[in-house]
Design a protein around this motif. Structure first.
Motif, PDB file in Angstrom:
ATOM      1  N   TYR A 188       1.165  -0.598  -3.030  1.00 64.79           N
ATOM      2  CA  TYR A 188       1.862   0.675  -3.290  1.00 64.79           C
ATOM      3  C   TYR A 188       2.608   0.626  -4.623  1.00 64.79           C
ATOM      4  N   MET A 189       3.290  -0.492  -4.882  1.00 66.97           N
ATOM      5  CA  MET A 189       4.075  -0.626  -6.100  1.00 66.97           C
ATOM      6  C   MET A 189       3.196  -0.545  -7.344  1.00 66.97           C
ATOM      7  N   ASP A 190       1.989  -1.117  -7.269  1.00 73.46           N
ATOM      8  CA  ASP A 190       1.073  -1.099  -8.408  1.00 73.46           C
ATOM      9  C   ASP A 190       0.617   0.315  -8.747  1.00 73.46           C
ATOM     10  N   LYS A 191       0.647   1.187  -7.742  1.00 76.27           N
ATOM     11  CA  LYS A 191       0.260   2.592  -7.961  1.00 76.27           C
ATOM     12  C   LYS A 191       1.467   3.465  -8.294  1.00 76.27           C
ATOM     13  N   GLY A 192       2.648   2.814  -8.384  1.00 75.40           N
ATOM     14  CA  GLY A 192       3.859   3.567  -8.691  1.00 75.40           C
ATOM     15  C   GLY A 192       4.383   4.363  -7.521  1.00 75.40           C
ATOM     16  N   GLU A 193       3.951   3.995  -6.316  1.00 79.16           N
ATOM     17  CA  GLU A 193       4.374   4.717  -5.115  1.00 79.16           C
ATOM     18  C   GLU A 193       5.488   3.955  -4.391  1.00 79.16           C
ATOM     19  N   LEU A 194       6.272   4.675  -3.604  1.00 83.95           N
ATOM     20  CA  LEU A 194       7.308   4.041  -2.795  1.00 83.95           C
ATOM     21  C   LEU A 194       6.670   3.206  -1.687  1.00 83.95           C
ATOM     22  N   VAL A 195       7.258   2.071  -1.405  1.00 81.38           N
ATOM     23  CA  VAL A 195       6.771   1.233  -0.307  1.00 81.38           C
ATOM     24  C   VAL A 195       7.126   1.927   1.009  1.00 81.38           C
ATOM     25  N   PRO A 196       6.137   2.154   1.885  1.00 76.44           N
ATOM     26  CA  PRO A 196       6.415   2.861   3.146  1.00 76.44           C
ATOM     27  C   PRO A 196       7.434   2.132   4.010  1.00 76.44           C
ATOM     28  N   ASP A 197       8.162   2.901   4.794  1.00 76.47           N
ATOM     29  CA  ASP A 197       9.219   2.325   5.629  1.00 76.47           C
ATOM     30  C   ASP A 197       8.684   1.240   6.560  1.00 76.47           C
ATOM     31  N   GLU A 198       7.464   1.431   7.095  1.00 75.17           N
ATOM     32  CA  GLU A 198       6.963   0.454   8.066  1.00 75.17           C
ATOM     33  C   GLU A 198       6.700  -0.913   7.417  1.00 75.17           C
TER      34      GLU A 198
END
Length: 215
Positions: A52-62
């Protein structure tokens, strides 16, 4: 004792956290630090987070809550821990409550450090940094020679997010994000708000007084 720390940027939360670590011998757990550690070590959850981080997205809560659960099960958390920077939302607080019940480590107290906005802006917008790691303040702790680091002689600078406008924006985001959590933990009867405008050592004495029944 198991503690959550709340406080806006510049309220002294990090300073108090360090004092808590030194005095009580329990670890300060920052979600950013443990995320980076899991990514660096290539754990299963770390690899999931990295995707997720590599795509610039927030890491999901789970994914995040799994990493936190693993960290809280480590040996140095046996006597307690200080959560700093988590939870940030009510759903995260709910998820945290579930895992803490599973591992039988409920939160004892939530410490909320309050400082008026105008003082926070003065504190943060006056900060000066150096590449060597030294830090100063234009008003409270200026370098001996204006613009020059006492330690290494390099030019000091102000971080882009420490300008007055940037600070006000950060405070606005913090309030919107944190107010529901303050109400959440108030309803549980475990939130204590402290006056963060006092001297650092006086604030810590207040903290120790509150924590005395848990130590």
């Amino acid at each position: 004792m198991n503690i959550i720390l709340f406080g806006p940027p510049g309220a002294g939360k990090g300073t108090q956290a360090k004092k808590l670590v030194d005095f009580y011998g329990i670890p300060q757990i920052s979600t950013g630090d443990i995320l980076r550690a899991n990514v660096r070590e290539g754990t299963e959850l770390g690899l999931a987070a990295k995707a997720y981080m590599d795509k610039g997205e927030l890491v999901p809560d789970e994914v995040l809550i799994g990493i936190i659960k693993n960290r809280l099960n480590e040996a140095d958390c046996e006597k307690g821990f200080i959560l700093d920077g988590y939870p940030r939302t009510v759903p995260q607080a709910d998820a945290l409550a579930v895992i803490l019940e599973e591992i039988e480590k409920p939160i004892d107290i939530v410490l909320n450090f309050e400082v008026p906005d105008e003082e926070l802006v003065e504190r943060i917008s006056g900060r000066l940094m150096c590449k060597c790691g030294a830090s100063y303040h234009k008003t409270f702790n200026p370098p001996k020679e204006e613009g020059i680091c006492d330690a290494c002689g390099a030019e000091v600078y102000q971080r882009a997010d420490d300008t007055s406008d940037a600070v006000l924006n950060r405070l606005d985001v913090y309030k919107k994000q944190t107010q529901p959590l303050i109400e959440y933990y108030e309803a549980k009867g475990i939130l204590v708000t402290l006056d963060g405008t006092k001297d650092i050592d006086v604030v810590f004495e207040d903290v120790k007084g509150i924590l005395a029944k848990f130590a």
